[in-house]
Design a protein around this motif. Sequence first.
Motif, mmCIF file in Angstrom:
data_model
loop_
_atom_site.group_PDB
_atom_site.id
_atom_site.type_symbol
_atom_site.label_atom_id
_atom_site.label_comp_id
_atom_site.label_asym_id
_atom_site.label_seq_id
_atom_site.Cartn_x
_atom_site.Cartn_y
_atom_site.Cartn_z
ATOM 1 N N UNK A 128 40.180 34.523 26.297
ATOM 2 C CA UNK A 128 40.378 35.827 26.941
ATOM 3 C C UNK A 128 40.588 35.660 28.449
ATOM 4 N N UNK A 129 41.466 34.758 28.797
ATOM 5 C CA UNK A 129 41.805 34.482 30.191
ATOM 6 C C UNK A 129 43.149 35.118 30.530
ATOM 7 N N UNK A 130 43.225 35.810 31.671
ATOM 8 C CA UNK A 130 44.491 36.384 32.121
ATOM 9 C C UNK A 130 45.485 35.254 32.380
ATOM 10 N N UNK A 131 46.744 35.449 31.956
ATOM 11 C CA UNK A 131 47.732 34.378 32.053
ATOM 12 C C UNK A 131 48.505 34.328 33.371
ATOM 13 N N UNK A 132 48.819 35.445 34.024
ATOM 14 C CA UNK A 132 49.587 35.361 35.258
ATOM 15 C C UNK A 132 48.925 34.458 36.301
ATOM 16 N N UNK A 133 49.729 33.585 36.882
ATOM 17 C CA UNK A 133 49.223 32.693 37.914
ATOM 18 C C UNK A 133 48.759 31.346 37.412
ATOM 19 N N UNK A 134 48.645 31.172 36.086
ATOM 20 C CA UNK A 134 48.225 29.873 35.555
ATOM 21 C C UNK A 134 49.355 28.857 35.689
ATOM 22 N N UNK A 135 49.032 27.590 35.888
ATOM 23 C CA UNK A 135 50.054 26.546 35.913
ATOM 24 C C UNK A 135 50.791 26.483 34.577
ATOM 25 N N UNK A 136 51.977 25.935 34.596
ATOM 26 C CA UNK A 136 52.803 25.873 33.388
ATOM 27 C C UNK A 136 52.086 25.164 32.243
ATOM 28 N N UNK A 137 51.365 24.092 32.561
ATOM 29 C CA UNK A 137 50.663 23.346 31.509
ATOM 30 C C UNK A 137 49.572 24.185 30.865
ATOM 31 N N UNK A 138 48.849 24.967 31.685
ATOM 32 C CA UNK A 138 47.789 25.819 31.149
ATOM 33 C C UNK A 138 48.359 26.944 30.304
ATOM 34 N N UNK A 139 49.481 27.496 30.726
ATOM 35 C CA UNK A 139 50.140 28.540 29.938
ATOM 36 C C UNK A 139 50.543 28.001 28.567
ATOM 37 N N UNK A 140 51.074 26.803 28.559
ATOM 38 C CA UNK A 140 51.500 26.204 27.295
ATOM 39 C C UNK A 140 50.317 26.004 26.359
ATOM 40 N N UNK A 141 49.186 25.561 26.901
ATOM 41 C CA UNK A 141 47.995 25.362 26.086
ATOM 42 C C UNK A 141 47.505 26.693 25.522
ATOM 43 N N UNK A 142 47.440 27.727 26.363
ATOM 44 C CA UNK A 142 46.987 29.042 25.908
ATOM 45 C C UNK A 142 47.838 29.548 24.748
ATOM 46 N N UNK A 143 49.136 29.407 24.869
ATOM 47 C CA UNK A 143 50.036 29.945 23.852
ATOM 48 C C UNK A 143 50.077 29.074 22.600
ATOM 49 N N UNK A 144 50.320 27.780 22.788
ATOM 50 C CA UNK A 144 50.506 26.895 21.638
ATOM 51 C C UNK A 144 49.206 26.568 20.912
ATOM 52 N N UNK A 145 48.157 26.258 21.674
ATOM 53 C CA UNK A 145 46.910 25.845 21.034
ATOM 54 C C UNK A 145 46.241 27.007 20.306
ATOM 55 N N UNK A 146 46.288 28.200 20.887
ATOM 56 C CA UNK A 146 45.692 29.346 20.201
ATOM 57 C C UNK A 146 46.435 29.626 18.899
#
Length: 234
Positions: A128-146
């Motif tokens: 439940x972490x807000x995505x705007x502002x996250x580095x590209x690698x973190x965004x990828x983990x949030x989307x793909x890993x979830x």
Amino acid sequence: MYHSVAVEKEDPYRLTVSPERFAEQVAWLHRRGRRGVSVRELMHARTLGRADGLVGLTFDDGYADFARYAVPILQAYGFTATAYVVADLLGQDNGWDAEGPRKKLLTVQEVTELAAAGWEIGSHGLGHQALPGLPAEALEVQARESRRLLEEVVGGPVTGFCYPYGAVDLAATLAVRDAGYDYACAIAHSSLTGRFALPRCYVGDRDGAWRLRAKQARHRLRDTVTDLRRKAGR
């Protein structure tokens, strides 16, 4: 856009709708000839040109009360819905809401059973972490890993994403798209409105028939304005 269906004495974030009020709201849709469906079903119906009379119903955060209170009411009218769950927090609680009451989240078993019964399960990120502002690698983990984790739980594809807090920027939409989702839900209308930032209408415990009609009209107006701006290149 719903969150919790339960009875709470304190609700500072206005995320909770009582079961009685929820039943009234569902009955209101039914009387108006509408049928509540998952966003997955709604998007498929729109592709086929068969979405008239359908209303996408969403439940953010994956609260356990979705299974206890919302599902029986929806089933009584032949409705379905989508539950967006936080992949890393199944069976825990809403620790991100500092001032609100602790609410239990759906367990792994409950999510598995809901999916097996035909309810759409979508991703609400990892923690439940807000995505705007996250580095590209973190965004990828949030989307793909979830998505990967939830697909293991439900035993099938997870094609919908919902941005925590409704917070979205261009980088987030691209990360979700590239992770293989079919659509994503935001909240507000914006320049990003489209398949990967679908706007939704908040529904709360104070919303009776006249407020629902007003919100429906406002939502349609904003859709029209967004379409006009897009066509004008703005």
